[in-house]
Design an enzyme around this catalytic site. Structure first.
Site, mmCIF file in Angstrom:
data_model
loop_
_atom_site.group_PDB
_atom_site.id
_atom_site.type_symbol
_atom_site.label_atom_id
_atom_site.label_comp_id
_atom_site.label_asym_id
_atom_site.label_seq_id
_atom_site.Cartn_x
_atom_site.Cartn_y
_atom_site.Cartn_z
ATOM 1 N N ASP A 1 -4.884 -9.308 -8.984
ATOM 2 C CA ASP A 1 -5.128 -8.311 -10.045
ATOM 3 C C ASP A 1 -3.904 -7.560 -10.612
ATOM 4 O O ASP A 1 -3.502 -7.738 -11.761
ATOM 5 C CB ASP A 1 -6.205 -7.300 -9.582
ATOM 6 N N GLU B 1 -11.858 1.140 -10.356
ATOM 7 C CA GLU B 1 -11.493 0.265 -11.490
ATOM 8 C C GLU B 1 -12.433 0.366 -12.681
ATOM 9 O O GLU B 1 -11.998 0.416 -13.835
ATOM 10 C CB GLU B 1 -11.390 -1.194 -11.018
ATOM 11 N N GLU C 1 0.833 -1.216 0.000
ATOM 12 C CA GLU C 1 0.000 0.000 0.000
ATOM 13 C C GLU C 1 0.867 1.266 0.000
ATOM 14 O O GLU C 1 0.573 2.246 -0.677
ATOM 15 C CB GLU C 1 -0.940 0.024 1.213
ATOM 16 N N GLU D 1 -19.162 -4.961 -4.218
ATOM 17 C CA GLU D 1 -17.791 -5.469 -4.127
ATOM 18 C C GLU D 1 -17.677 -6.812 -4.847
ATOM 19 O O GLU D 1 -16.722 -7.037 -5.574
ATOM 20 C CB GLU D 1 -17.393 -5.606 -2.642
HETATM 21 C C1 DMJ Z 1 -6.184 0.726 -5.076
HETATM 22 O O1 DMJ Z 1 -5.393 0.872 -3.961
HETATM 23 C C2 DMJ Z 1 -5.420 0.149 -6.242
HETATM 24 O O2 DMJ Z 1 -6.089 0.418 -7.420
HETATM 25 C C3 DMJ Z 1 -5.199 -1.334 -6.093
HETATM 26 O O3 DMJ Z 1 -4.589 -1.893 -7.225
HETATM 27 C C4 DMJ Z 1 -6.497 -2.038 -5.842
HETATM 28 N N1 DMJ Z 1 -7.279 -1.451 -4.785
HETATM 29 C C5 DMJ Z 1 -7.419 -0.019 -4.728
HETATM 30 C C6 DMJ Z 1 -8.627 0.533 -5.444
HETATM 31 O O4 DMJ Z 1 -9.757 -0.213 -5.430
#
Ligand code: DMJ
Length: 378
Positions: free
Chosen positions: A169, A285, A42, A266
């Site tokens: 992902d 996204e 993060e 979600e």
């Molecule tokens: C973000 O921190 C980034 O896009 C990550 O790849 C996935 N989760 C969140 C947004 O949903």
């Protein structure tokens, strides 16, 4: 976290006064010399990525210095037997903890660490993050899939569920994007080995619609028919890698998911169209993919999609003091939560979808997974 994540959004939106105040807040107040454990993934995508793009957009060298300081502090996270990073690291002592991680956390570091190497002339950042990416890829199953969790000390998978959702992902996203940003041929080869496997085992056809579900990494057998807000990044990645046909079809499915309740859940079971997890965390996204598709096709349908989603987003999530996540997309009950990616990503992609193309030279940047645009200046 929030000012750093938001800085380049303010710059791109020409909010000059706010951008200036944010920049001085960061350089005047932010220090990484703190006795706290942070999540390496993060902090890398939000802070390291935000500082690097902030530096590239403003030319303020102090932001690069801060990025290098942060990068130095994060380096011990890779000191495991496999070279895969631990989940948490203490910013002051360099102590690490939590060996069970996932491909997103081990494989979504190279755009940021690699850019730091290129800008500082110190290869160590690139090498450590690249090794973590390669070590993840090397552990793919015989069919070629990766699992949902892995132990960095043993290198063994602890959960063999495979999908393109949260936890995996952006590992795939960085294979392709690191080829684009750095011209790294190993990354292109790893992408080219992965994408046919994803399309073979995870893609699913139902009612004439394209979805991507879950499968066991060892057998390739379908385990779940779940797709959700996080999976909705995939049409954007398909478009960026040249597969517009699948990108368009999957985007149509994502938009169908959004329109079920006028805000996406979600997680959705796309077979039954029942909500599995009903929260909405202000995720970007689906907007990101809309932006990519509009860029590549010029089809006004994608701006109409974006307009509908923006109207819903404002209608259900706006509050007097910010934007609120929803506990449940059916009841639209708001919760006291606004992740920094709402400003870094969701607003940025909504804005860019409607902004004149000269706002950002799309072909000159690669967005990290937190929507921080990185430029190849080396
Ligand atoms: C973000 O921190 C980034 O896009 C990550 O790849 C996935 N989760 C969140 C947004 O949903």
């Amino acid at each position: 976290m929030t000012p750093v994540d938001a800085l380049d959004t303010l710059v791109l939106m020409d909010l000059d006064v706010e951008a200036e105040r944010t920049r001085s807040l960061i350089v005047g107040n932010l220090s990484f010399d703190r006795d706290i454990y942070v999540k390496n993934f993060e902090i890398t995508i939000r802070l390291l990525g935000g500082l690097l793009s902030g530096y590239q957009l403003t030319g303020d060298k102090r932001l690069l210095k801060m990025a290098e300081d942060l990068g130095n502090r994060l380096l011990p996270v890779f000191n495991s037997r496999t070279g895969l990073p631990y989940v948490y690291i203490n910013l002051r002592s360099g102590q690490t903890r939590d060996p069970v991680t996932n491909p997103a956390e081990t494989g979504t570091l190279l755009l940021e660490f690699g850019t730091l190497s290129k800008l500082t002339g110190r290869p160590v950042f690139y090498e450590k993050a690249k090794r973590a990416l390669v070590e993840t890829f090397k552990r793919r199953s015989p069919p070629g899939l990766v699992g949902e969790s892995i132990n960095v000390e043993t290198g063994e998978w602890t959960n063999t569920d495979s999908h393109i959702s949260g936890g995996i992902d952006s590992y795939y996203e960085y294979l392709w994007k690191c080829w684009l940003l750095f011209g790294d041929k190993d990354c292109r080869a790893m992408w080219e080995a992965s994408i046919p496997v994803i399309n073979k085992y995870l893609a699913d056809e139902i009612r004439g619609e394209l979805w991507y579900g879950h499968a066991d990494m060892q057998t390739g057998k379908r385990t779940r028919t779940d797709f959700g807000a996080l999976d909705a990044f995939f049409p954007g990645l398909l478009a960026l890698s040249g597969d517009l046909k699948r990108a368009r079809r999957l985007q149509a499915s994502s938009f169908k998911m959004w329109n079920l309740y006028g805000i996406e859940p979600e997680t959705l079971d796309y077979k039954t169209m029942r909500v599995v997890a009903g929260s909405y965390h202000l995720r970007p996204e689906i907007v990101e993919s809309t932006y990519y598709l509009y860029h590549y096709t010029g089809d006004r349908e994608y701006r109409r999609m974006g307009e509908k989603m923006f109207d819903d987003f404002v209608k259900y999530c706006r509050t007097d003091s910010g934007y609120a996540a929803l506990a449940d997309v059916v009841s639209k009950q708001q919760v006291d939560e606004m992740e920094s990616f709402a400003l870094a990503e969701t607003f940025k992609y909504f804005y860019l979808l409607f902004a004149p193309p000269e706002t950002l030279q799309f072909d000159k940047v690669i967005f990290n997974t937190e929507a921080h645009p990185l430029k190849r200046t080396w």
